[in-house]
Design an enzyme around this catalytic site. Structure first.
Site, short mmCIF file in Angstrom:
data_model
loop_
_atom_site.label_atom_id
_atom_site.label_comp_id
_atom_site.label_asym_id
_atom_site.label_seq_id
_atom_site.Cartn_x
_atom_site.Cartn_y
_atom_site.Cartn_z
N GLU A 197 -1.12 2.64 6.75
CA GLU A 197 -1.22 3.68 5.72
C GLU A 197 -2.09 4.85 6.17
OE1 GLU A 197 0.80 3.67 3.40
OE2 GLU A 197 1.41 1.57 3.32
N GLN B 120 15.58 4.09 15.68
CA GLN B 120 15.99 2.76 15.19
C GLN B 120 16.61 2.93 13.81
OE1 GLN B 120 12.05 0.72 15.27
NE2 GLN B 120 12.37 0.28 13.12
N GLY C 180 0.82 -1.20 0.00
CA GLY C 180 0.00 0.00 0.00
C GLY C 180 0.85 1.25 0.00
#
Length: 319
Positions: free
Chosen positions: A230, A259, A190
């Protein structure tokens, strides 16, 4: 001015109505970079939105709208299909709305999988989603449009969002969250458009085999969490690793650890990167790339950022 995202090169496999990608891949970052080049005003808008969001979160004004009551967002789902298997059922569409409502309300039972160190950050966003019951002309609708196409699949270049290109035109994007469901190429599950972009393409696109929790939804993307991820972008959340590979990126949220890279599959806790020990990456966050059954939470900081969006650039949408 908001930092321009780094485009990440990705490995892909072909996608049809009967197969799905091996690893989660989202096209939002690449779409963002493309729109910055194609529409100079988008780059300016993004800078303004970023600055306004920082102020609203810092001052507490981010929650000005939700204090007046829960925000319910009307959704239209545009099903674009070439073969019968891609013409997903109403039940599958409804299962995706239910999944959005489950996860944005932190009503998912698996939120208990959040490590103890972050369990106190798990947050009910206070946003609900509802299939539209009136179309743009005021006529009764079930909130679903269906368009037969000749295209075998679509890319992240927004063809699916235009009738003239084999897709379906958006309903007014300041009144509805537009979700397009189709077959996607490029290995994508997506992609979404961040606030501040062109109205004609504003919304979210989801692979038909990663949409909802029934029908053609295929493991490991069968819990509706591709759309949860999304829609997070649509509400101005970034990927949790900040879309760089050298620990310099940021998602602009204080309570998510830095991260280095996206996590895939089902990582073992802790996974330490970017000197973020002892707890490591918050890979169970909806804005990472893990499998559906491994992502289980949004944080309070992400909630503030999403509400700043609903108070700011998306203030016209919803009740």
């Amino acid at each position: 001015m908001e930092k321009r995202p780094k485009i990440v090169v990705r490995t892909t496999i072909s996608t049809t109505a009967k197969t799905t990608t091996r690893r989660r891949m989202c096209g939002a970052t690449e779409v963002h970079a493309r729109l910055c080049e194609e529409y100079p005003e988008f780059r300016v808008n993004r800078g303004k939105i970023h600055a306004e969001t920082e102020v609203m979160v810092r001052t507490g004004r981010a929650f000005a709208r939700v204090k007046k009551g829960p925000v319910t967002i009307p959704v239209v789902v545009h099903v674009v299909y070439r073969i019968a298997a891609e013409n997903i059922s109403q039940a599958q569409v409804q299962s995706q709305i239910a999944a959005l409502n489950r996860d944005y309300a932190a009503a998912n039972e698996d939120k208990g999988d959040t490590p103890a160190c972050w369990r106190g950050l798990v947050t009910n966003i206070g946003v609900q989603f509802k299939l539209a019951n009136k179309d743009p002309e005021g006529k009764v609708t079930d909130g679903i449009t269906r368009t037969k196409t000749k295209a075998a699949s679509f890319s992240s270049h927004d063809e699916v969002k235009f009738t003239a290109k084999g897709g379906a035109d958006a309903w007014p994007t300041d009144q509805y969250l537009n979700l397009w469901v189709c077959s996607l190429g490029e290995g994508l599950l997506g992609y979404a458009q961040f606030p501040g972009g062109p109205a004609a393409t504003d919304g979210v696109v989801i692979l038909n085999t990663a949409f909802g929790t029934t029908g053609t939804a295929t493991a490991p993307y069968n819990l509706g969490r591709t759309a949860v991820h999304e829609v997070g972008h649509w509400l101005n959340l970034n990927h949790i690793w900040g879309d760089t590979s050298d620990c310099s990126g940021t998602d602009h949220v204080d309570d998510t650890p830095d991260q280095q890279l996206p996590n895939y599959g089902k990582p073992a806790f802790p996974h330490v990167t970017c000197q973020n020990g002892p707890n490591g990456d918050m890979f169970m966050n909806y804005m990472d790339y893990v499998d559906d059954d491994a992502m289980v939470m949004f944080t309070a900081g992400q909630s503030a950022r999403m509400h700043a969006t609903l108070t700011g650039p998306r203030k016209k949408i919803g009740t």
